[in-house]
Write a protein that holds these residues in place. Structure first.
Motif, PDB file in Angstrom:
ATOM      1  N   MET A 117      -0.640   7.079   7.935  1.00 22.11           N
ATOM      2  CA  MET A 117      -1.072   7.758   6.936  1.00 22.11           C
ATOM      3  C   MET A 117       0.489   7.111   5.661  1.00 22.11           C
ATOM      4  N   LYS A 118       0.234   7.318   4.636  1.00 20.26           N
ATOM      5  CA  LYS A 118       1.367   6.527   3.912  1.00 20.26           C
ATOM      6  C   LYS A 118       1.178   7.941   2.395  1.00 20.26           C
ATOM      7  N   ILE A 119       2.524   7.584   1.895  1.00 21.09           N
ATOM      8  CA  ILE A 119       2.427   8.323   0.541  1.00 21.09           C
ATOM      9  C   ILE A 119       3.664   6.942  -0.358  1.00 21.09           C
ATOM     10  N   GLU A 120       3.581   7.601  -1.581  1.00 22.15           N
ATOM     11  CA  GLU A 120       3.879   6.147  -2.650  1.00 22.15           C
ATOM     12  C   GLU A 120       4.252   7.151  -3.662  1.00 22.15           C
ATOM     13  N   ILE A 121       5.295   7.268  -3.968  1.00 23.54           N
ATOM     14  CA  ILE A 121       5.702   7.863  -5.320  1.00 23.54           C
ATOM     15  C   ILE A 121       5.920   6.845  -6.839  1.00 23.54           C
ATOM     16  N   THR A 122       5.387   6.833  -8.312  1.00 24.09           N
ATOM     17  CA  THR A 122       5.650   6.138  -9.362  1.00 24.09           C
ATOM     18  C   THR A 122       6.297   7.027 -10.265  1.00 24.09           C
ATOM     19  N   LYS A 123       7.113   6.651 -10.778  1.00 30.19           N
ATOM     20  CA  LYS A 123       7.054   7.600 -11.928  1.00 30.19           C
ATOM     21  C   LYS A 123       6.840   7.264 -13.548  1.00 30.19           C
ATOM     22  N   ARG A 181      10.876  19.014 -17.139  1.00 30.17           N
ATOM     23  CA  ARG A 181       9.158  18.692 -16.699  1.00 30.17           C
ATOM     24  C   ARG A 181       8.585  17.869 -17.737  1.00 30.17           C
ATOM     25  N   CYS A 182       8.971  17.183 -18.333  1.00 28.87           N
ATOM     26  CA  CYS A 182       8.831  16.024 -18.788  1.00 28.87           C
ATOM     27  C   CYS A 182       9.086  14.908 -18.110  1.00 28.87           C
ATOM     28  N   LEU A 183       9.959  14.633 -16.709  1.00 30.71           N
ATOM     29  CA  LEU A 183       9.491  13.550 -15.898  1.00 30.71           C
ATOM     30  C   LEU A 183       8.577  14.153 -14.916  1.00 30.71           C
ATOM     31  N   MET A 184       7.853  12.996 -14.792  1.00 28.18           N
ATOM     32  CA  MET A 184       6.545  13.006 -13.882  1.00 28.18           C
ATOM     33  C   MET A 184       6.143  12.137 -13.254  1.00 28.18           C
ATOM     34  N   PHE A 185       5.317  12.339 -12.424  1.00 26.43           N
ATOM     35  CA  PHE A 185       5.388  11.056 -11.367  1.00 26.43           C
ATOM     36  C   PHE A 185       4.105  11.339 -10.935  1.00 26.43           C
ATOM     37  N   ASN A 186       3.008  10.614 -10.328  1.00 24.11           N
ATOM     38  CA  ASN A 186       2.199  10.158  -9.262  1.00 24.11           C
ATOM     39  C   ASN A 186       2.907   9.847  -8.277  1.00 24.11           C
ATOM     40  N   ILE A 187       2.305  11.175  -7.246  1.00 25.83           N
ATOM     41  CA  ILE A 187       2.502  11.662  -5.817  1.00 25.83           C
ATOM     42  C   ILE A 187       0.629  11.070  -5.140  1.00 25.83           C
ATOM     43  N   ASP A 188       0.813   9.637  -4.366  1.00 25.27           N
ATOM     44  CA  ASP A 188      -0.386   9.262  -3.961  1.00 25.27           C
ATOM     45  C   ASP A 188       0.278   9.291  -2.308  1.00 25.27           C
ATOM     46  N   PHE A 189      -1.236  10.129  -1.482  1.00 33.31           N
ATOM     47  CA  PHE A 189      -0.755   9.782  -0.414  1.00 33.31           C
ATOM     48  C   PHE A 189      -2.483   9.416   0.051  1.00 33.31           C
ATOM     49  N   TYR A 190      -2.200   8.983   1.187  1.00 39.80           N
ATOM     50  CA  TYR A 190      -2.819   7.916   1.563  1.00 39.80           C
ATOM     51  C   TYR A 190      -3.584   8.627   3.097  1.00 39.80           C
ATOM     52  N   ASP A 191      -4.859   8.527   3.336  1.00 43.22           N
ATOM     53  CA  ASP A 191      -4.820   9.540   4.533  1.00 43.22           C
ATOM     54  C   ASP A 191      -4.531  10.271   5.205  1.00 43.22           C
ATOM     55  N   ILE A 192      -4.571  11.514   4.325  1.00 39.15           N
ATOM     56  CA  ILE A 192      -3.610  12.483   5.349  1.00 39.15           C
ATOM     57  C   ILE A 192      -4.892  13.677   5.296  1.00 39.15           C
ATOM     58  N   PRO A 193      -4.937  14.375   5.968  1.00 37.90           N
ATOM     59  CA  PRO A 193      -5.652  15.464   6.756  1.00 37.90           C
ATOM     60  C   PRO A 193      -6.371  16.467   6.049  1.00 37.90           C
ATOM     61  N   TYR A 194      -7.717  16.382   5.679  1.00 40.13           N
ATOM     62  CA  TYR A 194      -8.038  16.532   4.135  1.00 40.13           C
ATOM     63  C   TYR A 194      -8.188  18.650   4.601  1.00 40.13           C
ATOM     64  N   TYR A 195      -7.300  19.117   5.327  1.00 42.67           N
ATOM     65  CA  TYR A 195      -6.986  20.030   5.044  1.00 42.67           C
ATOM     66  C   TYR A 195      -5.317  19.916   4.816  1.00 42.67           C
ATOM     67  N   VAL A 196      -4.124  19.852   4.935  1.00 43.69           N
ATOM     68  CA  VAL A 196      -3.309  19.214   4.089  1.00 43.69           C
ATOM     69  C   VAL A 196      -3.700  19.039   2.381  1.00 43.69           C
ATOM     70  N   THR A 234     -10.201  18.490   9.469  1.00 43.64           N
ATOM     71  CA  THR A 234      -8.260  17.138  10.408  1.00 43.64           C
ATOM     72  C   THR A 234      -9.193  15.540   9.384  1.00 43.64           C
ATOM     73  N   ASP A 235     -10.424  15.321   9.105  1.00 44.50           N
ATOM     74  CA  ASP A 235     -11.094  14.289   8.575  1.00 44.50           C
ATOM     75  C   ASP A 235      -9.460  14.012   7.258  1.00 44.50           C
ATOM     76  N   PRO A 236      -9.760  11.934   7.343  1.00 46.61           N
ATOM     77  CA  PRO A 236      -8.733  11.776   6.115  1.00 46.61           C
ATOM     78  C   PRO A 236      -9.081  11.461   4.931  1.00 46.61           C
ATOM     79  N   VAL A 237      -8.375  12.079   3.958  1.00 49.52           N
ATOM     80  CA  VAL A 237      -8.612  11.753   2.306  1.00 49.52           C
ATOM     81  C   VAL A 237      -7.398  11.060   1.934  1.00 49.52           C
ATOM     82  N   ASN A 238      -7.720  10.727   1.009  1.00 47.36           N
ATOM     83  CA  ASN A 238      -6.777  10.069  -0.195  1.00 47.36           C
ATOM     84  C   ASN A 238      -5.850  11.281  -1.210  1.00 47.36           C
TER      85      ASN A 238
END
Ligand SMILES: [Zn+2]
Length: 184
Positions: A1-7, A48-63, A97-101
């Motif tokens: 599981m990995k999380i990346e945040i970019t502005k 609200r003008c400060l925008m991000f991408n939060i990228d989740f890798y391999d989190i459980p589908y239910y999350v 529980t299967d992983p999704v991005n």
């Protein structure tokens, strides 16, 4: 599981939205930390003008299903369709529980809003752990915003959930709230 945040946008966009409302000329630089803290604390609309991408890798589908309930964040979820991705098991074999991005395209206010419910101890355990990780990642690039991400009880003095999580009844709660207020 990995999380990346970019502005996706910058504080200059926030500053200029605020300056536009004041009929002031636009600027090219970043505002001061003091100014950032003021707008975060006030939660005024330029935030609200400060925008991000939060990228989740391999989190459980239910999350991902929990997080798509926050309708002011635009979600993108990797496909689970076996007919598109030949590597996916059949629908009958897939598990929650299967992983999704997942990518959440969202603004700073929505990060604060999601934190109000997903940092509460009544949030589902795995979703809470993952959202805490989001805030720790956010702290690396936006420490002032990360400090403002707290569960609802920090604002209301009690847990508003139907069955209280009990955090507001603990001995350490008032100290934590004081730290929060002092950080703003
Ligand atoms: Zn709570």
């Amino acid at each position: 599981m990995k999380i990346e945040i970019t502005k996706v946008t910058s504080w200059t966009d926030v500053l200029n939205a605020a300056r536009f409302t004041q009929r002031l000329p636009l600027k090219s630089g970043e505002p001061s930390v003091k100014w950032k803290k003021k707008i975060i604390k006030a939660e005024h609309s330029p935030l609200r003008c400060l925008m991000f991408n939060i990228d989740f890798y391999d989190i459980p589908y239910y999350v991902s299903v929990h997080l798509v309930r926050h309708v002011h964040a635009q979600p993108f979820v990797s496909t689970s369709r076996p007919d598109i991705d030949g590597h996916q098991p059949s629908r009958e074999e897939q598990r929650k529980t299967d992983p999704v991005n997942m990518r959440l395209f969202l603004n700073a206010q929505e990060i604060i809003n999601i934190s109000k419910v997903r940092l509460c101890n009544k949030a589902e355990a795995k979703t809470k752990i993952i959202w805490r990780q989001v805030i720790e990642e956010l702290r690396k690039i936006e420490p002032e915003l990360a400090n403002a991400c707290k569960p609802s009880c920090f604002y209301r003095g009690f847990c508003p959930e139907i069955k209280s999580c009990g955090l507001a009844d603990t001995e350490t709660f008032s100290l934590a709230v004081n730290d929060y207020i002092n950080s703003l």
